[in-house]
Enzyme design. Structure first.
Site, PDB file in Angstrom:
ATOM      1  N   CYS A 184     -16.502   3.374-107.494  1.00  0.00           N
ATOM      2  CA  CYS A 184     -16.944   4.461-106.620  1.00  0.00           C
ATOM      3  C   CYS A 184     -15.882   4.726-105.558  1.00  0.00           C
ATOM      4  O   CYS A 184     -14.943   3.942-105.367  1.00  0.00           O
ATOM      5  CB  CYS A 184     -18.284   4.116-105.964  1.00  0.00           C
ATOM      6  SG  CYS A 184     -18.163   2.972-104.574  1.00  0.00           S
ATOM      7  N   CYS A 207     -15.290   1.946-102.984  1.00  0.00           N
ATOM      8  CA  CYS A 207     -14.542   0.797-103.531  1.00  0.00           C
ATOM      9  C   CYS A 207     -13.074   1.141-103.750  1.00  0.00           C
ATOM     10  O   CYS A 207     -12.200   0.300-103.552  1.00  0.00           O
ATOM     11  CB  CYS A 207     -15.189   0.312-104.831  1.00  0.00           C
ATOM     12  SG  CYS A 207     -16.742  -0.561-104.531  1.00  0.00           S
ATOM     13  N   GLU A 244     -17.196  -4.529-107.087  1.00  0.00           N
ATOM     14  CA  GLU A 244     -15.778  -4.578-106.731  1.00  0.00           C
ATOM     15  C   GLU A 244     -15.580  -5.097-105.312  1.00  0.00           C
ATOM     16  O   GLU A 244     -14.694  -5.907-105.033  1.00  0.00           O
ATOM     17  CB  GLU A 244     -15.149  -3.184-106.846  1.00  0.00           C
ATOM     18  CG  GLU A 244     -15.194  -2.587-108.239  1.00  0.00           C
ATOM     19  CD  GLU A 244     -16.442  -1.761-108.505  1.00  0.00           C
ATOM     20  OE1 GLU A 244     -17.541  -2.152-108.043  1.00  0.00           O
ATOM     21  OE2 GLU A 244     -16.321  -0.731-109.189  1.00  0.00           O
ATOM     22  N   GLU A 303     -27.875  -5.323-104.432  1.00  0.00           N
ATOM     23  CA  GLU A 303     -28.616  -4.227-103.813  1.00  0.00           C
ATOM     24  C   GLU A 303     -29.536  -4.739-102.709  1.00  0.00           C
ATOM     25  O   GLU A 303     -29.669  -5.949-102.489  1.00  0.00           O
ATOM     26  CB  GLU A 303     -29.390  -3.465-104.910  1.00  0.00           C
ATOM     27  CG  GLU A 303     -28.448  -2.820-105.904  1.00  0.00           C
ATOM     28  CD  GLU A 303     -29.125  -1.911-106.904  1.00  0.00           C
ATOM     29  OE1 GLU A 303     -30.365  -1.976-107.053  1.00  0.00           O
ATOM     30  OE2 GLU A 303     -28.400  -1.129-107.549  1.00  0.00           O
ATOM     31  N   CYS A 360     -21.176  -3.018-103.869  1.00  0.00           N
ATOM     32  CA  CYS A 360     -20.743  -2.864-105.258  1.00  0.00           C
ATOM     33  C   CYS A 360     -20.059  -4.154-105.722  1.00  0.00           C
ATOM     34  O   CYS A 360     -19.588  -4.960-104.908  1.00  0.00           O
ATOM     35  CB  CYS A 360     -19.752  -1.718-105.383  1.00  0.00           C
ATOM     36  SG  CYS A 360     -20.454  -0.080-105.169  1.00  0.00           S
ATOM     37  N   ASN A 396     -22.803  -6.392-108.250  1.00  0.00           N
ATOM     38  CA  ASN A 396     -23.445  -5.580-107.216  1.00  0.00           C
ATOM     39  C   ASN A 396     -24.666  -6.319-106.671  1.00  0.00           C
ATOM     40  O   ASN A 396     -25.367  -7.026-107.398  1.00  0.00           O
ATOM     41  CB  ASN A 396     -23.777  -4.169-107.703  1.00  0.00           C
ATOM     42  CG  ASN A 396     -24.573  -4.102-108.986  1.00  0.00           C
ATOM     43  OD1 ASN A 396     -24.482  -4.979-109.829  1.00  0.00           O
ATOM     44  ND2 ASN A 396     -25.352  -3.050-109.140  1.00  0.00           N
TER      45      ASN A 396
HETATM   46  N1  THU Z   1     -21.980   0.101-108.439  1.00  0.00           N
HETATM   47  C1  THU Z   1     -21.032  -0.867-108.476  1.00  0.00           C
HETATM   48  O1  THU Z   1     -21.318  -2.055-108.278  1.00  0.00           O
HETATM   49  N2  THU Z   1     -19.764  -0.503-108.764  1.00  0.00           N
HETATM   50  C2  THU Z   1     -19.371   0.766-109.061  1.00  0.00           C
HETATM   51  O2  THU Z   1     -18.195   0.999-109.276  1.00  0.00           O
HETATM   52  C3  THU Z   1     -20.360   1.836-109.166  1.00  0.00           C
HETATM   53  C4  THU Z   1     -21.698   1.505-108.604  1.00  0.00           C
HETATM   54  C5  THU Z   1     -23.371  -0.300-108.173  1.00  0.00           C
HETATM   55  C6  THU Z   1     -23.935   0.108-106.841  1.00  0.00           C
HETATM   56  C7  THU Z   1     -25.424   0.138-107.143  1.00  0.00           C
HETATM   57  O3  THU Z   1     -25.938  -1.176-107.001  1.00  0.00           O
HETATM   58  C8  THU Z   1     -25.498   0.515-108.602  1.00  0.00           C
HETATM   59  O4  THU Z   1     -24.210   0.287-109.130  1.00  0.00           O
HETATM   60  C9  THU Z   1     -25.906   1.953-108.839  1.00  0.00           C
HETATM   61  O5  THU Z   1     -25.107   2.817-108.132  1.00  0.00           O
END
Ligand code: THU
Length: 149
Positions: free
Chosen positions: A98, A101, A62, A51, A60, A49
């Site tokens: 999520c 994704c 994925e 941010e 994310c 991920n």
């Molecule tokens: N996140 C992912 O990278 N993958 C997921 O399947 C769930 C959420 C990340 C997004 C954000 O940077 C952090 O997790 C918190 O939501």
């Protein structure tokens, strides 16, 4: 489960997701995620991920992995391993993809993509994307678009 991977191959994919998680850029949530996406051609694309101070641009793990692959011309996938946790070690919880994704993966992996959600290489669950995104909306729903196979 529609995967053909052996247990050892699944563990390898999980190990790659764990390695990818180390690069997670998550200063706002401190929730670090790693993913390893296996293409039909045997190549593996990893992602973490990423941010952003403005929040919305966050990717994310994925989708990072998926877009790396698609941007290199690879669009067919069989399995994805995902690991994530708020801090420290990953072995406390399963991270499932999520909704965004799930939809992004459905575009390319289709119903049969095997989603491996892991705490460790020895502790994981797996589900077909069809189970995680029932009645998914995908390319075949968009009739008349010549860009769709
Ligand atoms: N996140 C992912 O990278 N993958 C997921 O399947 C769930 C959420 C990340 C997004 C954000 O940077 C952090 O997790 C918190 O939501």
């Amino acid at each position: 489960m529609s995967t053909t991977l052996t247990l050892e191959e699944k563990k390898d994919l999980i190990r790659m997701a764990i390695a990818a998680r180390k690069f997670a850029y998550a200063p706002y949530s401190d929730f670090k995620v790693g993913a390893a996406l296996l293409a039909k051609n045997g190549k593996i694309y990893t992602g973490c991920n990423v941010e952003n101070a403005s929040f919305t641009p966050t990717s994310c793990a994925e989708r990072t992995a998926l877009f790396k692959a698609v941007s290199e011309g690879v669009t067919e996938f069989t399995d994805i391993a995902i690991v994530g946790a708020k801090t420290g070690e990953i072995n406390e919880q399963i991270t499932s993809p999520c909704g965004v994704c799930r939809q992004a993966l459905f575009e390319f992996g289709g119903k049969n993509l095997n989603v491996i959600m892991a705490k460790t290489e020895d502790d994981f669950i797996e589900e077909d994307l069809d189970t995680l995104l029932p009645y998914g909306f995908g390319p075949s729903n968009v009739a008349g678009n010549s860009a769709i196979k």
